[in-house]
Scaffold this motif. Structure first.
Motif, PDB file in Angstrom:
ATOM      1  N   SER A 194      -7.368  15.806 -15.652  1.00 49.54           N
ATOM      2  CA  SER A 194      -6.724  15.664 -14.355  1.00 49.54           C
ATOM      3  C   SER A 194      -7.293  14.435 -13.674  1.00 49.54           C
ATOM      4  CB  SER A 194      -6.980  16.911 -13.500  1.00 49.54           C
ATOM      5  OG  SER A 194      -6.481  16.729 -12.199  1.00 49.54           O
TER       6      SER A 194
ATOM      7  N   GLN B 135      -7.546  13.168 -10.268  1.00 47.94           N
ATOM      8  CA  GLN B 135      -7.339  13.644  -8.900  1.00 47.94           C
ATOM      9  C   GLN B 135      -7.225  12.484  -7.897  1.00 47.94           C
ATOM     10  OE1 GLN B 135      -9.815  14.527 -11.008  1.00 47.94           O
ATOM     11  NE2 GLN B 135     -10.402  16.670 -10.768  1.00 47.94           N
TER      12      GLN B 135
ATOM     13  N   GLU C 169     -16.828  16.961 -14.855  1.00 57.13           N
ATOM     14  CA  GLU C 169     -16.367  16.087 -13.778  1.00 57.13           C
ATOM     15  C   GLU C 169     -16.886  14.671 -13.965  1.00 57.13           C
ATOM     16  OE1 GLU C 169     -15.004  19.429 -11.046  1.00 57.13           O
ATOM     17  OE2 GLU C 169     -14.500  17.316 -11.283  1.00 57.13           O
TER      18      GLU C 169
ATOM     19  N   LYS D 160     -11.773   9.762  -9.522  1.00 58.34           N
ATOM     20  CA  LYS D 160     -12.138  11.043 -10.136  1.00 58.34           C
ATOM     21  C   LYS D 160     -11.245  11.365 -11.327  1.00 58.34           C
ATOM     22  CE  LYS D 160     -13.907  13.108  -5.870  1.00 58.34           C
ATOM     23  NZ  LYS D 160     -15.315  13.102  -6.302  1.00 58.34           N
TER      24      LYS D 160
END
Lengths: 110, 115
Positions: free
Chosen positions: B67, B69, B22, B73
């Motif tokens: 991804s 988001q 992340e 992020k």
């Protein structure tokens, strides 16, 4: 030929010495140039941008020679805290085409 | 607090496992990147994103997916980890400036080991 080439070193110098690193790049259309510093297992951090006219930041001087496709970093009066890996970075425009050299390792000893 | 935060800092996993790394940022930058660093090699670009709806493959995207988001992020996934994905992974952000003098801001990195 690598897109950005640096002498890996290591360079071992005493405190107070002057040391110079060189870097060559292959794409003559490259637009912007940087030196980053990376401490062991840490993230790279911008040391300085490199401008065609040459630029200085305290003990650090960067030079760019577009004709020879060559970048240099000079460190004067080396400190123990200058021990790190110095990354030559070339951006070919558009932000995403940023090429990193493998880095030059510097050890400054008392 | 760090402007670019990566989690986890370290991860050991086994071959075949799915892993997600992340990255979040408070710099307000639109552009985000994932790089990997291997000993003796320069950082290599895996994926990049110039805004929430924009995802682009980098130099070494095989075996990875991402991804975006939100603006803040950007996550990196290894669907089925393999040992040669053992590396130090960095997330970065940038803000395009006039003249193309675009600087990168890095997170602290994630050391991933695949056994």
């Amino acid at each position: 030929r690598k897109e950005v080439e640096q002498d890996p070193g290591p360079f071992n110098v005493p405190e107070g010495a002057t040391v110079a690193f060189n870097c060559t790049y292959s794409n003559s259309a490259s637009q912007s140039f940087f030196w980053y510093r990376q401490d062991c297992r840490k993230e790279p951090k911008l040391l300085m941008s490199v401008y065609s006219s040459g630029n200085e930041d305290g003990r650090f001087t960067a030079q760019l020679n577009r004709a020879s496709q060559y970048i240099s970093l000079l460190i004067r009066d080396s400190k123990l805290s200058d021990s790190a890996t110095y990354l030559c970075v070339v951006n070919e425009g558009g932000g995403f085409k940023t090429i990193f050299g493998a880095g030059t390792r510097l050890f400054v000893k008392a | 607090d760090a402007d670019v935060t990566q989690t986890p800092r370290n991860r050991i996993t086994k071959t075949g496992k799915r892993i997600m790394l992340e990255c979040s940022q408070t710099k307000g930058h639109d552009r985000m990147y994932w790089y990997r660093q291997d000993p003796g090699l320069g950082l290599r670009l895996i994926y990049y994103s110039f805004d929430v709806k924009d995802i682009n493959k980098g130099e070494i995207s095989d075996g990875y997916s991402v991804s975006r988001q939100a603006q803040a992020k950007f996550s990196l996934s290894l669907e089925s980890a393999i040992p040669n994905q053992t590396a130090l992974y960095f997330c970065a952000t940038s803000d395009p400036l006039q003249g193309g003098n675009e600087k990168l801001f890095f997170g602290s990195g994630t050391q991933l080991s695949v056994l």
